[in-house]
Design a protein around this motif. Structure first.
Motif, PDB file in Angstrom:
ATOM      1  N   GLY A 175       0.304   3.717  -6.351  1.00  0.00           N
ATOM      2  CA  GLY A 175       0.073   2.992  -5.711  1.00  0.00           C
ATOM      3  C   GLY A 175       0.050   3.970  -4.242  1.00  0.00           C
ATOM      4  O   GLY A 175       0.319   5.359  -4.775  1.00  0.00           O
ATOM      5  N   PHE A 176      -1.057   3.954  -3.057  1.00  0.00           N
ATOM      6  CA  PHE A 176      -1.213   5.094  -2.788  1.00  0.00           C
ATOM      7  C   PHE A 176      -1.424   5.329  -0.878  1.00  0.00           C
ATOM      8  O   PHE A 176      -2.353   3.944  -0.846  1.00  0.00           O
ATOM      9  CB  PHE A 176      -3.178   5.324  -3.068  1.00  0.00           C
ATOM     10  CG  PHE A 176      -2.723   5.692  -4.520  1.00  0.00           C
ATOM     11  CD1 PHE A 176      -2.085   7.190  -5.077  1.00  0.00           C
ATOM     12  CD2 PHE A 176      -3.075   4.327  -5.688  1.00  0.00           C
ATOM     13  CE1 PHE A 176      -1.767   7.533  -6.378  1.00  0.00           C
ATOM     14  CE2 PHE A 176      -3.201   5.100  -7.347  1.00  0.00           C
ATOM     15  CZ  PHE A 176      -2.285   6.443  -7.322  1.00  0.00           C
ATOM     16  N   ILE A 177      -1.115   5.753  -0.343  1.00  0.00           N
ATOM     17  CA  ILE A 177      -1.605   5.894   1.305  1.00  0.00           C
ATOM     18  C   ILE A 177      -3.205   7.193   2.061  1.00  0.00           C
ATOM     19  O   ILE A 177      -2.344   7.576   1.247  1.00  0.00           O
ATOM     20  CB  ILE A 177      -0.387   6.012   2.094  1.00  0.00           C
ATOM     21  CG1 ILE A 177       0.387   4.140   1.647  1.00  0.00           C
ATOM     22  CG2 ILE A 177      -0.587   6.169   3.229  1.00  0.00           C
ATOM     23  CD1 ILE A 177       1.612   4.781   2.417  1.00  0.00           C
ATOM     24  N   ILE A 178      -4.037   6.179   1.662  1.00  0.00           N
ATOM     25  CA  ILE A 178      -5.141   7.621   2.048  1.00  0.00           C
ATOM     26  C   ILE A 178      -5.505   7.480   3.617  1.00  0.00           C
ATOM     27  O   ILE A 178      -6.268   6.031   3.706  1.00  0.00           O
ATOM     28  CB  ILE A 178      -6.161   7.481   1.781  1.00  0.00           C
ATOM     29  CG1 ILE A 178      -5.439   7.187  -0.353  1.00  0.00           C
ATOM     30  CG2 ILE A 178      -7.069   8.172   1.578  1.00  0.00           C
ATOM     31  CD1 ILE A 178      -6.461   6.242  -0.729  1.00  0.00           C
ATOM     32  N   VAL A 179      -5.272   8.567   4.497  1.00  0.00           N
ATOM     33  CA  VAL A 179      -5.647   8.710   6.074  1.00  0.00           C
ATOM     34  C   VAL A 179      -6.395   9.620   6.878  1.00  0.00           C
ATOM     35  O   VAL A 179      -6.069  10.916   6.002  1.00  0.00           O
ATOM     36  CB  VAL A 179      -4.543   8.298   7.058  1.00  0.00           C
ATOM     37  CG1 VAL A 179      -4.342   8.722   8.198  1.00  0.00           C
ATOM     38  CG2 VAL A 179      -3.643   6.952   6.597  1.00  0.00           C
TER      39      VAL A 179
ATOM     40  N   PRO B  84      -4.032  -1.522  -5.212  1.00  0.00           N
ATOM     41  CA  PRO B  84      -3.001  -0.504  -4.726  1.00  0.00           C
ATOM     42  C   PRO B  84      -3.106   0.260  -3.922  1.00  0.00           C
ATOM     43  O   PRO B  84      -2.384   1.637  -4.087  1.00  0.00           O
ATOM     44  CB  PRO B  84      -3.246   0.031  -6.658  1.00  0.00           C
ATOM     45  CG  PRO B  84      -5.102   0.316  -6.824  1.00  0.00           C
ATOM     46  CD  PRO B  84      -4.968  -1.175  -6.013  1.00  0.00           C
ATOM     47  N   PHE B  85      -4.086   0.283  -3.366  1.00  0.00           N
ATOM     48  CA  PHE B  85      -3.691   0.915  -1.674  1.00  0.00           C
ATOM     49  C   PHE B  85      -4.251   1.243  -0.917  1.00  0.00           C
ATOM     50  O   PHE B  85      -5.021  -0.584  -0.647  1.00  0.00           O
ATOM     51  CB  PHE B  85      -4.867   2.597  -2.190  1.00  0.00           C
ATOM     52  CG  PHE B  85      -5.805   2.483  -2.168  1.00  0.00           C
ATOM     53  CD1 PHE B  85      -6.524   2.388  -0.682  1.00  0.00           C
ATOM     54  CD2 PHE B  85      -7.284   1.944  -3.146  1.00  0.00           C
ATOM     55  CE1 PHE B  85      -8.269   1.584  -1.198  1.00  0.00           C
ATOM     56  CE2 PHE B  85      -8.406   1.422  -3.473  1.00  0.00           C
ATOM     57  CZ  PHE B  85      -9.270   1.430  -2.727  1.00  0.00           C
TER      58      PHE B  85
ATOM     59  N   ALA C 240       1.234  -1.412   5.182  1.00  0.00           N
ATOM     60  CA  ALA C 240       1.818  -0.599   4.314  1.00  0.00           C
ATOM     61  C   ALA C 240       3.223  -0.920   3.604  1.00  0.00           C
ATOM     62  O   ALA C 240       4.145  -1.041   2.241  1.00  0.00           O
ATOM     63  CB  ALA C 240       2.467   0.528   5.061  1.00  0.00           C
ATOM     64  N   CYS C 241       4.351  -1.717   4.537  1.00  0.00           N
ATOM     65  CA  CYS C 241       5.603  -2.665   4.088  1.00  0.00           C
ATOM     66  C   CYS C 241       4.650  -3.452   2.652  1.00  0.00           C
ATOM     67  O   CYS C 241       5.459  -3.259   1.994  1.00  0.00           O
ATOM     68  CB  CYS C 241       5.394  -3.839   4.869  1.00  0.00           C
ATOM     69  SG  CYS C 241       6.046  -2.511   6.083  1.00  0.00           S
TER      70      CYS C 241
END
Length: 362
Positions: free
Chosen positions: A266-270, A298-299, A328-329
């Motif tokens: 999975g992904f976090i995009i900021v 998934p993100f 996010a959690c």
């Protein structure tokens, strides 16, 4: 050395003497012909390591350096460099007659391969017993002496801490803290030259990308990759890492071997700029090629868009957003729930039904 004579003309002395090292064939046998200090040498063109073409390499004194991974063999005897004398490639008798170079293909010396201790990463990927394991990969670049706030790192930290509360083992890898070389294009030399473990990792003990390989292939059940948006795309460190992952995907091409099994990403995009979908699309496509599986949604991502580049407000929004923190959690939980089901079912293939160019055998 095998006895017998079968002298084959491989070319004129004048022509071959112009080039210190070149490849040729004698009776369909690949030969590396060298010339130095008035003497010709002839050894097998096939390196002991993974079959690199020695004749396309270069000379270091009297040693041929393989162009793929730098293994060395004496140009006339075929013996490995000092310390590796038990590694030998076949050497052939050579003579010059009437301005022609002749090689006796009936009398090669024996090829011998010394045992080499396998790299720790080369072990069979098998999940160790224990709780679920989540790896977080930070791709943010910054000056660590004068650190700054990173929105993607902040949310990654929240995701990992929430996983700990669920009884999950976590591991955070900051690419910014690792010293690792950029991909040097071994695949562009030949598919077989791009090895697992990575050629750079095997040759350079100081290269620290082994920590990422260990997490992806062996340790983690789920991975979260966090990236800022830089000029509409992921961070430079993300791409530096991604290029080095070719060795993982290439195992499917050259060995029909899937290294990534039952693993979720999975992904976090900021970012201060927009283009979230493009960044996410690249990440999803790339990690799918490696063999990772994705849950629904998934993100998670945040951007205020092109016209809102007032970073102070962007930082405050990420820091104070309960929705992003909760997102996010929940992303971590979705990944771990799917990972648990995959592990229980163990349905991911160890090899694949080939389809598409990248899956064609070579």
């Amino acid at each position: 050395m095998v006895s017998g004579e079968d002298w084959v003309d491989v070319g004129s002395t004048d022509e071959l003497a112009r080039t210190p090292l070149k490849s040729c064939k004698a009776r369909a046998i690949p030969i590396a012909i060298s010339f130095k200090d008035g003497q010709f040498g002839a050894v097998s063109n096939v390196c002991n390591h993974v079959g690199g073409p020695l004749g396309e390499g270069r000379l270091d004194g009297d040693y041929i350096i393989c162009p793929w991974h730098g293994w060395k063999f004496h140009r006339r005897t075929g013996v490995g460099e000092p310390g590796y004398e038990e590694d030998r490639v076949p050497a052939f008798p050579v003579k010059v007659e009437s301005g022609r170079v002749l090689v006796n293909v009936a009398a090669p010396s024996r090829r011998t391969k010394a045992p080499h201790k396998p790299h720790p990463l080369s072990r069979k990927p098998e999940r160790a017993p224990g709780p679920l394991r989540l790896a977080g990969i930070s791709t943010t670049v910054m000056d660590t002496t004068n650190p700054r706030f990173s929105g993607s790192d902040y949310l990654l930290d929240r995701a990992l801490k929430s996983a700990v509360d669920l009884g999950v083992e976590t591991r955070l890898i900051r690419l910014n803290d690792l010293k690792f070389r950029a991909c040097e294009g071994y695949y562009s030399k030949a598919a077989q030259a791009c090895t697992w473990p990575c050629s750079i990792t095997q040759m350079d003990a100081s290269d620290e990308l082994d920590r990422v390989y260990e997490a992806f292939v062996h340790w983690a059940d789920a991975v979260i990759v966090a990236s800022p948006i830089r000029w509409g795309t992921a961070s430079s460190l993300y791409f530096k890492m991604a290029e080095r992952m070719n060795c993982v995907q290439n195992q499917i091409t050259i060995a029909n071997r899937v290294l990534i099994r039952n693993k979720v990403a999975g992904f976090i995009i900021v970012g201060g700029q927009d283009n979230i979908q493009m960044v996410a699309g690249q990440m999803l496509g790339f990690f799918a090629e490696l063999g990772f599986i994705f849950p629904q949604f998934p993100f998670i991502a945040h951007s205020r868009g092109w016209s809102h580049e007032d970073m102070e407000n962007n930082v405050a929004m990420v820091q104070n957003s309960k929705e992003l923190a909760d997102g996010a959690c929940m992303l971590a939980k979705r990944l771990l729930d799917l990972a648990a089901r995959l592990i229980a079912q163990d349905e991911a293939p160890a090899s694949i039904e080939r389809g598409g160019r990248k899956a064609n055998p070579v």
